[in-house]
Design a protein around this motif. Structure first.
Motif, PDB file in Angstrom:
ATOM      1  N   TRP A  45       0.826  -1.203   0.000  1.00  0.00           N
ATOM      2  CA  TRP A  45       0.000   0.000   0.000  1.00  0.00           C
ATOM      3  C   TRP A  45       0.863   1.258   0.000  1.00  0.00           C
ATOM      4  O   TRP A  45       0.513   2.276  -0.603  1.00  0.00           O
ATOM      5  N   ALA A  46       2.020   1.185   0.662  1.00  0.00           N
ATOM      6  CA  ALA A  46       2.922   2.343   0.673  1.00  0.00           C
ATOM      7  C   ALA A  46       3.393   2.665  -0.739  1.00  0.00           C
ATOM      8  O   ALA A  46       3.520   3.843  -1.105  1.00  0.00           O
ATOM      9  N   GLU A  47       3.641   1.642  -1.543  1.00  0.00           N
ATOM     10  CA  GLU A  47       4.061   1.878  -2.924  1.00  0.00           C
ATOM     11  C   GLU A  47       2.915   2.444  -3.756  1.00  0.00           C
ATOM     12  O   GLU A  47       3.134   3.213  -4.692  1.00  0.00           O
ATOM     13  N   TYR A  48       1.701   2.073  -3.411  1.00  0.00           N
ATOM     14  CA  TYR A  48       0.502   2.626  -4.059  1.00  0.00           C
ATOM     15  C   TYR A  48       0.429   4.127  -3.791  1.00  0.00           C
ATOM     16  O   TYR A  48       0.257   4.937  -4.707  1.00  0.00           O
ATOM     17  N   ASP A  49       0.590   4.505  -2.526  1.00  0.00           N
ATOM     18  CA  ASP A  49       0.562   5.923  -2.158  1.00  0.00           C
ATOM     19  C   ASP A  49       1.744   6.685  -2.767  1.00  0.00           C
ATOM     20  O   ASP A  49       1.602   7.837  -3.159  1.00  0.00           O
ATOM     21  N   ARG A  50       2.888   6.040  -2.808  1.00  0.00           N
ATOM     22  CA  ARG A  50       4.102   6.711  -3.269  1.00  0.00           C
ATOM     23  C   ARG A  50       4.046   7.031  -4.761  1.00  0.00           C
ATOM     24  O   ARG A  50       4.708   7.953  -5.239  1.00  0.00           O
ATOM     25  N   LEU A 105      -3.212  24.455   3.718  1.00  0.00           N
ATOM     26  CA  LEU A 105      -2.502  23.533   2.850  1.00  0.00           C
ATOM     27  C   LEU A 105      -2.922  22.096   3.161  1.00  0.00           C
ATOM     28  O   LEU A 105      -3.506  21.837   4.215  1.00  0.00           O
ATOM     29  N   VAL A 106      -2.623  21.180   2.255  1.00  0.00           N
ATOM     30  CA  VAL A 106      -2.836  19.766   2.528  1.00  0.00           C
ATOM     31  C   VAL A 106      -1.506  19.025   2.385  1.00  0.00           C
ATOM     32  O   VAL A 106      -0.638  19.416   1.603  1.00  0.00           O
ATOM     33  N   LEU A 107      -1.361  17.968   3.168  1.00  0.00           N
ATOM     34  CA  LEU A 107      -0.195  17.096   3.106  1.00  0.00           C
ATOM     35  C   LEU A 107      -0.711  15.685   3.327  1.00  0.00           C
ATOM     36  O   LEU A 107      -1.112  15.330   4.431  1.00  0.00           O
ATOM     37  N   SER A 108      -0.743  14.901   2.251  1.00  0.00           N
ATOM     38  CA  SER A 108      -1.428  13.622   2.355  1.00  0.00           C
ATOM     39  C   SER A 108      -0.766  12.531   1.537  1.00  0.00           C
ATOM     40  O   SER A 108      -0.292  12.773   0.433  1.00  0.00           O
ATOM     41  N   ASN A 109      -0.730  11.335   2.112  1.00  0.00           N
ATOM     42  CA  ASN A 109      -0.393  10.146   1.348  1.00  0.00           C
ATOM     43  C   ASN A 109      -1.609   9.809   0.503  1.00  0.00           C
ATOM     44  O   ASN A 109      -2.658   9.465   1.027  1.00  0.00           O
ATOM     45  N   PHE A 110      -1.456   9.944  -0.804  1.00  0.00           N
ATOM     46  CA  PHE A 110      -2.610   9.793  -1.676  1.00  0.00           C
ATOM     47  C   PHE A 110      -2.182   9.192  -2.995  1.00  0.00           C
ATOM     48  O   PHE A 110      -1.188   9.613  -3.579  1.00  0.00           O
ATOM     49  N   ALA A 111      -2.905   8.196  -3.449  1.00  0.00           N
ATOM     50  CA  ALA A 111      -2.543   7.475  -4.671  1.00  0.00           C
ATOM     51  C   ALA A 111      -3.125   8.146  -5.907  1.00  0.00           C
ATOM     52  O   ALA A 111      -4.190   8.755  -5.859  1.00  0.00           O
ATOM     53  N   SER A 112      -2.427   7.994  -7.032  1.00  0.00           N
ATOM     54  CA  SER A 112      -2.892   8.618  -8.271  1.00  0.00           C
ATOM     55  C   SER A 112      -4.239   8.055  -8.707  1.00  0.00           C
ATOM     56  O   SER A 112      -5.086   8.788  -9.208  1.00  0.00           O
ATOM     57  N   ARG A 113      -4.452   6.743  -8.545  1.00  0.00           N
ATOM     58  CA  ARG A 113      -5.736   6.153  -8.935  1.00  0.00           C
ATOM     59  C   ARG A 113      -6.867   6.759  -8.097  1.00  0.00           C
ATOM     60  O   ARG A 113      -7.934   7.070  -8.615  1.00  0.00           O
ATOM     61  N   ALA A 114      -6.626   6.938  -6.809  1.00  0.00           N
ATOM     62  CA  ALA A 114      -7.650   7.534  -5.954  1.00  0.00           C
ATOM     63  C   ALA A 114      -7.930   8.973  -6.377  1.00  0.00           C
ATOM     64  O   ALA A 114      -9.080   9.411  -6.414  1.00  0.00           O
ATOM     65  N   ALA A 115      -6.878   9.714  -6.700  1.00  0.00           N
ATOM     66  CA  ALA A 115      -7.062  11.104  -7.132  1.00  0.00           C
ATOM     67  C   ALA A 115      -7.853  11.170  -8.420  1.00  0.00           C
ATOM     68  O   ALA A 115      -8.652  12.083  -8.638  1.00  0.00           O
ATOM     69  N   SER A 116      -7.628  10.197  -9.294  1.00  0.00           N
ATOM     70  CA  SER A 116      -8.325  10.165 -10.576  1.00  0.00           C
ATOM     71  C   SER A 116      -9.778   9.730 -10.436  1.00  0.00           C
ATOM     72  O   SER A 116     -10.681  10.330 -11.015  1.00  0.00           O
ATOM     73  N   ASP A 117     -10.007   8.688  -9.649  1.00  0.00           N
ATOM     74  CA  ASP A 117     -11.345   8.089  -9.567  1.00  0.00           C
ATOM     75  C   ASP A 117     -12.254   8.738  -8.525  1.00  0.00           C
ATOM     76  O   ASP A 117     -13.459   8.510  -8.541  1.00  0.00           O
ATOM     77  N   CYS A 118     -11.687   9.492  -7.612  1.00  0.00           N
ATOM     78  CA  CYS A 118     -12.484  10.054  -6.511  1.00  0.00           C
ATOM     79  C   CYS A 118     -12.524  11.578  -6.562  1.00  0.00           C
ATOM     80  O   CYS A 118     -12.491  12.250  -5.530  1.00  0.00           O
ATOM     81  N   GLY A 131      -0.345  22.499  -1.406  1.00  0.00           N
ATOM     82  CA  GLY A 131       0.007  21.359  -0.579  1.00  0.00           C
ATOM     83  C   GLY A 131       0.666  20.271  -1.393  1.00  0.00           C
ATOM     84  O   GLY A 131       1.017  20.475  -2.561  1.00  0.00           O
ATOM     85  N   ILE A 132       0.806  19.116  -0.777  1.00  0.00           N
ATOM     86  CA  ILE A 132       1.519  18.008  -1.392  1.00  0.00           C
ATOM     87  C   ILE A 132       0.721  16.721  -1.258  1.00  0.00           C
ATOM     88  O   ILE A 132       0.275  16.363  -0.164  1.00  0.00           O
ATOM     89  N   LEU A 133       0.541  16.043  -2.393  1.00  0.00           N
ATOM     90  CA  LEU A 133      -0.023  14.705  -2.427  1.00  0.00           C
ATOM     91  C   LEU A 133       1.117  13.760  -2.771  1.00  0.00           C
ATOM     92  O   LEU A 133       1.866  14.003  -3.724  1.00  0.00           O
ATOM     93  N   SER A 134       1.247  12.697  -2.016  1.00  0.00           N
ATOM     94  CA  SER A 134       2.446  11.858  -2.089  1.00  0.00           C
ATOM     95  C   SER A 134       2.740  11.315  -3.473  1.00  0.00           C
ATOM     96  O   SER A 134       3.902  11.271  -3.894  1.00  0.00           O
ATOM     97  N   LYS A 136       2.486  12.483  -6.306  1.00  0.00           N
ATOM     98  CA  LYS A 136       3.108  13.440  -7.224  1.00  0.00           C
ATOM     99  C   LYS A 136       4.583  13.670  -6.909  1.00  0.00           C
ATOM    100  O   LYS A 136       5.330  14.157  -7.754  1.00  0.00           O
ATOM    101  N   GLU A 137       4.968  13.334  -5.682  1.00  0.00           N
ATOM    102  CA  GLU A 137       6.325  13.655  -5.230  1.00  0.00           C
ATOM    103  C   GLU A 137       7.174  12.421  -4.950  1.00  0.00           C
ATOM    104  O   GLU A 137       8.367  12.527  -4.744  1.00  0.00           O
ATOM    105  N   LYS A 138       6.565  11.234  -4.872  1.00  0.00           N
ATOM    106  CA  LYS A 138       7.257   9.960  -4.632  1.00  0.00           C
ATOM    107  C   LYS A 138       7.764   9.812  -3.203  1.00  0.00           C
ATOM    108  O   LYS A 138       8.544   8.908  -2.916  1.00  0.00           O
ATOM    109  N   PHE A 139       7.353  10.697  -2.311  1.00  0.00           N
ATOM    110  CA  PHE A 139       7.635  10.530  -0.893  1.00  0.00           C
ATOM    111  C   PHE A 139       6.316  10.328  -0.175  1.00  0.00           C
ATOM    112  O   PHE A 139       5.274  10.822  -0.619  1.00  0.00           O
ATOM    113  N   ILE A 140       6.353   9.601   0.950  1.00  0.00           N
ATOM    114  CA  ILE A 140       5.147   9.430   1.749  1.00  0.00           C
ATOM    115  C   ILE A 140       5.454   9.751   3.209  1.00  0.00           C
ATOM    116  O   ILE A 140       6.588   9.587   3.667  1.00  0.00           O
TER     117      ILE A 140
END
Length: 200
Positions: A45-50, A105-118, A131-134, A136-140
């Motif tokens: 799941w961490a790789e999903y968020d990353r 601001l927002v700072l969140s571990n967030f996956a690209s699929r979730a950002a796209s579908d939700c 803010g930062i969504l994980s 996009k930056e490859k860090f979580i």
């Protein structure tokens, strides 16, 4: 004096309706439990968020965790629309804080699929100041690099910021940079904690 409010997204501005989402497929409790262990409860799941892997790579990684439920994983995760719900208070709260002069601001571990579908659940993002969504930056979180990135990108003075998150490890990491933190349990409790820091 606090001038910047930093929100996590999951369980702070949105809810993660895991079982409710998967129940719509008619899965048994056993399958629901196996899906959970193969995805959110796995290290994958961490790789999903990353966002380090493509959608197909992450799907294959989830399937590798439990090959016996490949069909269910593909069926449910190829479109996760409806998994997230935006809390009704999110947009009014953001507007209220901004109206009082706070940067939000927002700072969140967030996956690209979730950002796209939700997208419907993330409509509050147009109201925040950045803010930062994980993904996009490859860090979580709680990696220190994601906090450093936020501080540098928005020229923050950490002592003038407060970060709301529901995960203690993420808050502990933020505190190492001098950021004030609130362990989010619900909006009423968070507002009480914020008031102690002078946020009105």
């Amino acid at each position: 004096m606090i001038n910047t409010i930093i929100f996590d997204i999951g369980n702070v501005l949105t809810g993660f309706e895991w079982k409710a989402f998967f129940q719509k497929f008619g899965y048994s409790e056993e399958i629901l439990d196996r899906i959970s262990k193969a995805t959110v409860e796995s290290g994958t799941w961490a790789e999903y968020d990353r966002g380090a892997l493509s959608d197909e790579e992450i799907m294959n990684a989830f399937i590798a965790n439990d090959p016996g439920i490949e069909r269910e994983l593909r069926e449910s995760l190829e479109n996760i629309q409806g998994m997230l719900i935006r809390y009704d208070y999110a947009i009014p709260w953001i507007k209220e804080l901004k109206g009082k002069g706070y940067r939000v601001l927002v700072l969140s571990n967030f996956a690209s699929r979730a950002a796209s579908d939700c997208k419907d659940a993330l409509d509050f993002l147009e109201y925040v100041d950045g803010g930062i969504l994980s993904y996009k930056e490859k860090f979580i979180k709680p990696q220190p690099e994601i906090y450093e990135l936020l501080i540098d990108r928005y020229q923050l003075n950490p002592t003038e910021c407060v970060f709301l998150d529901d995960t203690l490890a993420n808050l502990t990491a933020a505190e190492k940079f001098g950021i004030h933190t609130v362990h989010f349990q619900n909006k009423k409790q968070a507002e009480m904690e914020l008031s102690k820091l002078g946020v009105k």
